[in-house]
Scaffold this motif. Structure first.
Motif, PDB file in Angstrom:
ATOM      1  N   UNK A   1      43.062  46.496 -81.375  1.00  0.00           N
ATOM      2  CA  UNK A   1      42.097  46.989 -81.896  1.00  0.00           C
ATOM      3  C   UNK A   1      41.704  48.829 -82.710  1.00  0.00           C
ATOM      4  N   UNK A   2      42.628  49.063 -81.392  1.00  0.00           N
ATOM      5  CA  UNK A   2      43.422  50.531 -81.249  1.00  0.00           C
ATOM      6  C   UNK A   2      43.919  51.711 -82.038  1.00  0.00           C
ATOM      7  N   UNK A   3      45.102  50.579 -82.806  1.00  0.00           N
ATOM      8  CA  UNK A   3      45.849  50.343 -83.509  1.00  0.00           C
ATOM      9  C   UNK A   3      45.150  52.030 -85.095  1.00  0.00           C
TER      10      UNK A   3
ATOM     11  N   UNK B   1      48.455  62.146 -70.781  1.00  0.00           N
ATOM     12  CA  UNK B   1      47.996  61.415 -72.461  1.00  0.00           C
ATOM     13  C   UNK B   1      47.184  60.071 -73.366  1.00  0.00           C
ATOM     14  N   UNK B   2      46.488  60.465 -73.651  1.00  0.00           N
ATOM     15  CA  UNK B   2      46.245  59.692 -74.876  1.00  0.00           C
ATOM     16  C   UNK B   2      46.014  59.732 -76.300  1.00  0.00           C
ATOM     17  N   UNK B   3      46.126  58.991 -76.984  1.00  0.00           N
ATOM     18  CA  UNK B   3      46.412  59.880 -78.060  1.00  0.00           C
ATOM     19  C   UNK B   3      45.351  57.858 -78.824  1.00  0.00           C
ATOM     20  N   UNK B   4      43.882  59.174 -79.643  1.00  0.00           N
ATOM     21  CA  UNK B   4      42.912  58.258 -80.106  1.00  0.00           C
ATOM     22  C   UNK B   4      42.607  58.506 -81.864  1.00  0.00           C
ATOM     23  N   UNK B   5      42.753  57.464 -82.184  1.00  0.00           N
ATOM     24  CA  UNK B   5      41.330  57.755 -83.633  1.00  0.00           C
ATOM     25  C   UNK B   5      40.424  58.358 -83.839  1.00  0.00           C
TER      26      UNK B   5
ATOM     27  N   UNK C   1      43.141  53.027 -69.298  1.00  0.00           N
ATOM     28  CA  UNK C   1      43.137  54.118 -70.008  1.00  0.00           C
ATOM     29  C   UNK C   1      41.763  53.876 -70.445  1.00  0.00           C
ATOM     30  N   UNK C   2      40.344  54.245 -70.646  1.00  0.00           N
ATOM     31  CA  UNK C   2      39.570  53.554 -71.259  1.00  0.00           C
ATOM     32  C   UNK C   2      39.398  54.101 -72.728  1.00  0.00           C
ATOM     33  N   UNK C   3      40.286  53.952 -73.764  1.00  0.00           N
ATOM     34  CA  UNK C   3      40.313  54.338 -74.818  1.00  0.00           C
ATOM     35  C   UNK C   3      38.965  53.965 -76.152  1.00  0.00           C
ATOM     36  N   UNK C   4      38.161  52.896 -75.550  1.00  0.00           N
ATOM     37  CA  UNK C   4      37.074  53.125 -76.753  1.00  0.00           C
ATOM     38  C   UNK C   4      36.114  53.894 -75.231  1.00  0.00           C
ATOM     39  N   UNK C   5      35.957  53.898 -74.692  1.00  0.00           N
ATOM     40  CA  UNK C   5      35.404  55.647 -74.283  1.00  0.00           C
ATOM     41  C   UNK C   5      35.267  57.249 -74.655  1.00  0.00           C
ATOM     42  N   UNK C   6      36.631  57.092 -75.064  1.00  0.00           N
ATOM     43  CA  UNK C   6      37.007  58.799 -75.310  1.00  0.00           C
ATOM     44  C   UNK C   6      36.385  58.268 -77.038  1.00  0.00           C
ATOM     45  N   UNK C   7      36.913  57.655 -77.438  1.00  0.00           N
ATOM     46  CA  UNK C   7      36.661  57.472 -79.146  1.00  0.00           C
ATOM     47  C   UNK C   7      34.446  57.629 -79.740  1.00  0.00           C
ATOM     48  N   UNK C   8      34.336  57.145 -78.579  1.00  0.00           N
ATOM     49  CA  UNK C   8      32.842  56.793 -78.491  1.00  0.00           C
ATOM     50  C   UNK C   8      32.132  57.906 -79.319  1.00  0.00           C
ATOM     51  N   UNK C   9      32.486  59.502 -78.979  1.00  0.00           N
ATOM     52  CA  UNK C   9      31.427  60.111 -79.459  1.00  0.00           C
ATOM     53  C   UNK C   9      32.228  61.258 -80.886  1.00  0.00           C
TER      54      UNK C   9
END
Length: 533
Positions: free
Chosen positions: A428-430, A456-460, A518-526
């Protein structure tokens, strides 16, 4: 509850002539053979094996006096402590199914968990009273007289566990249990709706207890526990230590300096840590002043441990590192012996004995070695299912051409020519940018090569031109002043054209779960608010 468990299919491969020595039965002998040996240490002091088993037996007998039947659930809301550990053991001795709850959950999610697991007993520590008070008027299954404090009387019953125990005998009478009986329910770390209850039976735990003893979690083990007991990460090492007569040192809350102090003071031999803990412990300014020579092995799970961190730990911290990759649900199990495989530190190792890993595409077809797809697996330890969620259990199954049931991991990865598994991303993070699949781990690895980057965290994020595009969220090392643009330029100079990062943004820290993910969903939300991802 027992009937519910029996109705669930058992997906674990059969083992011929399998026998069981339940933990509630096995530990009784330690009260006599090593009664004066220390079993548990927490911030309040030490508990001997004789004291621990006496207290655990009293808890078991009291639960049964209150009507607990084999398979019934007992819920606990507490930080790590000796008392909480004894409640866990007492529940198992009584034939109950333990449900350790997260004090980091929202009140809404916690109330739903307690209702979902059908428990009639709830034990609460003083440190969790605020959260308990937020939800106690929403609890319908646990009556007020069975809401009991571990170290407080400020609960509905007005009793702490000592009041509740009264003069209950410590007579040894562990319940008879079978491989199919429930052992525990571990709730997933979902942040919306009701987290899924992952039901483990005795078959799951018994096989795991035997296998983990091979990592040195035996009677000579002194295991420093710094992750919470509601996490399977913790139970993977804590339960075998108790099962084999070792010693547990319990941290109520992780602190890197305190970890080092305890490790030196108690001559710790083993610890199960998550990746972020390795980094924080070795970042302590006085790390190299502590005597850690007693360490035989450190385990790591919950997320892949970066090769650079392994290299530093192997150089500076005595003892081997064993990385373990798996799901709380079971089914997928690999291990990396870091000392034996110095060229494979970017992998999570090879399948453990009795397990099998395959890689499949989006259509469920198996992919050849080297190709990237979703990781699926089967192993000797596999959950009975998600409690009360038959369809969600079925949704995670994949059936091989031979008719074997595998669990889908949701992780993307590949197997190399030697059978070592490499994890690239959560499915789901791809990031899919311009039709190309981009795996965040590849980009994060390059960003971490920059001398100023600590984390570091990389998000889409949304892109009008590409659909989505990678964004690097960077935590700088203390004292570093490198700009976002300089770090971006450094990374993109090393990345292929289809991988290039659109931007870098600084963060003071990255949001993480209680076990370091790392909570990537939280990082992506904004970035995705009002859009579809």
């Amino acid at each position: 509850m027992k009937k519910t468990v029996e109705a669930m299919p058992n997906y674990a491969p059969a083992i011929e002539h399998e026998t069981m020595d339940p933990i509630g039965h096995r530990i009784q002998a330690f009260a006599h053979s090593q009664g004066n040996k220390t079993a548990l240490i927490d911030e309040k002091g030490a508990v001997t094996w004789a004291e621990m088993i006496s207290r655990s037996n009293r808890i078991a007998n009291r639960l049964r006096e209150d009507g607990l039947q084999t398979g019934d659930t007992v819920a606990g809301l507490s930080e790590n402590s000796a008392e909480y550990t004894m409640l866990y053991l007492g529940t198992l001795i009584a034939g109950g199914c333990m449900v350790p709850l997260s004090g980091m959950a929202s009140g809404e999610a916690l109330a739903l968990m307690i209702e979902d697991c059908d428990t009639r007993f709830l034990f609460v520590s003083e440190k969790n009273l605020d959260l308990f008070n937020e939800i106690n008027d929403r609890l319908t299954r646990v009556t007020p007289e069975r809401r009991i404090g571990l170290d407080t009387r400020s609960v509905d019953s007005g009793m702490d566990i000592s009041d509740w125990l009264g003069d209950t005998s410590d007579e040894v009478r562990p319940a008879s249990v079978t491989l199919d009986d429930p052992f525990n329910i571990i709730y997933s770390s979902g942040t919306t709706g009701t987290p899924k209850g992952i039901l483990h039976d005795y078959r799951f735990r018994q096989r795991q207890l035997v296998r983990l003893a091979n990592y040195g979690l035996d009677g000579d083990c002194i295991n420093l526990v710094s992750t919470p007991l509601y996490s399977n990460t913790t139970l993977v090492s804590a339960l075998p230590t108790i099962y084999n007569g070792g010693t547990l040192i319990l941290m109520g809350k992780f602190n890197a300096l305190r970890f080092l102090e305890l490790a030196q003071e108690h001559k710790v031999t083993h610890a199960m840590l998550v990746p972020v803990q390795y980094s924080r412990i070795m970042a302590e300014p006085d790390f190299d002043k502590f005597d850690l020579s007693s360490f035989k092995a450190k385990l790591c799970t919950s997320a892949p441990l970066r090769g650079s961190v392994i290299a530093e730990a192997m150089k500076r911290w005595p003892g081997n590192i064993r990385e373990v990759y798996g799901l709380t649900e079971g089914g997928i199990s690999t291990t990396l012996d870091c000392a034996a495989n110095p060229t494979k530190w970017d992998s999570v190792g090879v399948p453990t004995e009795g397990s099998e890993i395959r890689i499949i595409d989006e259509d469920g077809k198996e992919l050849p070695q080297g190709e990237i797809g979703e990781i699926v697996g089967r192993a000797i330890s596999m959950m009975r299912g998600y409690y009360h969620r038959e369809q969600q259990t079925l949704d995670m199954l994949w059936t091989s051409p031979e008719g074997h049931t595998f669990y889908r991991s949701g992780d993307m990865g590949r197997l190399d020519e030697d059978g070592f598994l490499y994890i690239l991303d959560r499915r789901k993070d791809m990031i899919i940018s311009g039709g190309f699949n981009i795996y965040a781990v590849d980009l994060e690895k390059v960003l971490l090569e920059h001398p100023a980057v600590a984390d570091v965290a990389v998000i889409g994020i949304p892109s009008e031109h590409w659909g989505e595009t990678p964004l690097g969220l960077v935590v700088r090392k203390p004292g570093m002043t490198d700009s976002e643009q300089s770090i971006l330029d450094f990374a993109n100079a090393k990345l292929g054209k289809t991988q290039r990062i659109a931007g870098v943004e600084f963060r003071d820290e990255l949001p993480r779960s209680t076990i370091g993910k790392v909570l990537k969903r939280e990082l992506r939300e904004p970035y995705w608010a009002g859009q579809k991802k």
